[in-house]
Scaffold this motif. Structure first.
Motif, PDB file in Angstrom:
ATOM      1  N   ARG A 189      -1.316  -6.377   6.921  1.00 50.83           N
ATOM      2  CA  ARG A 189      -2.604  -5.786   6.486  1.00 50.83           C
ATOM      3  C   ARG A 189      -2.301  -4.130   6.539  1.00 50.83           C
ATOM      4  O   ARG A 189      -2.745  -3.369   5.588  1.00 50.83           O
ATOM      5  N   ILE A 190      -1.766  -3.641   7.580  1.00 46.74           N
ATOM      6  CA  ILE A 190      -1.273  -2.270   7.605  1.00 46.74           C
ATOM      7  C   ILE A 190      -0.409  -1.921   6.311  1.00 46.74           C
ATOM      8  O   ILE A 190      -0.314  -0.887   5.967  1.00 46.74           O
ATOM      9  N   GLY A 191       0.654  -2.706   6.361  1.00 40.87           N
ATOM     10  CA  GLY A 191       1.750  -2.638   5.176  1.00 40.87           C
ATOM     11  C   GLY A 191       1.184  -2.504   3.951  1.00 40.87           C
ATOM     12  O   GLY A 191       1.469  -1.864   3.190  1.00 40.87           O
ATOM     13  N   ALA A 192       0.118  -3.524   3.739  1.00 40.93           N
ATOM     14  CA  ALA A 192      -0.383  -3.380   2.227  1.00 40.93           C
ATOM     15  C   ALA A 192      -1.285  -2.204   2.099  1.00 40.93           C
ATOM     16  O   ALA A 192      -1.524  -1.701   0.947  1.00 40.93           O
ATOM     17  N   GLN A 193      -1.680  -1.507   3.058  1.00 48.22           N
ATOM     18  CA  GLN A 193      -2.580  -0.295   2.785  1.00 48.22           C
ATOM     19  C   GLN A 193      -1.615   0.874   2.612  1.00 48.22           C
ATOM     20  O   GLN A 193      -2.122   1.795   1.819  1.00 48.22           O
ATOM     21  N   HIS A 194      -0.314   1.076   2.600  1.00 50.74           N
ATOM     22  CA  HIS A 194       0.389   2.027   2.491  1.00 50.74           C
ATOM     23  C   HIS A 194       1.344   1.804   1.376  1.00 50.74           C
ATOM     24  O   HIS A 194       2.212   2.447   1.225  1.00 50.74           O
ATOM     25  N   GLN A 195       0.860   0.888   0.520  1.00 51.35           N
ATOM     26  CA  GLN A 195       1.669   0.685  -0.810  1.00 51.35           C
ATOM     27  C   GLN A 195       1.071   1.450  -1.942  1.00 51.35           C
ATOM     28  O   GLN A 195      -0.135   1.818  -2.076  1.00 51.35           O
TER      29      GLN A 195
END
Length: 53
Positions: free
Chosen positions: A47-53
């Motif tokens: 979820r954190i990785g998806a927010q930084h795309q």
């Protein structure tokens, strides 16, 4: 109704079996807890990785 046996009321053989079952139950519970920790870590990481795309 009879009272359940406590470890102090068991014979040495029954006590050994009781402890063995208890240890196996604790290991299974530990494995489930580790699984949930890894699962929540993975979900958070994704979820954190998806927010930084």
């Amino acid at each position: 109704m009879s009272d359940p046996l406590t470890p102090a009321q068991l014979s040495p053989e029954e006590l050994a079996e009781y402890r063995k079952r208890q240890k196996n139950r604790n290991r299974a519970l530990g494995a489930v807890l580790v699984f949930f920790v890894v699962l929540f870590y993975a979900i958070t990481f994704v979820r954190i990785g998806a927010q930084h795309q």
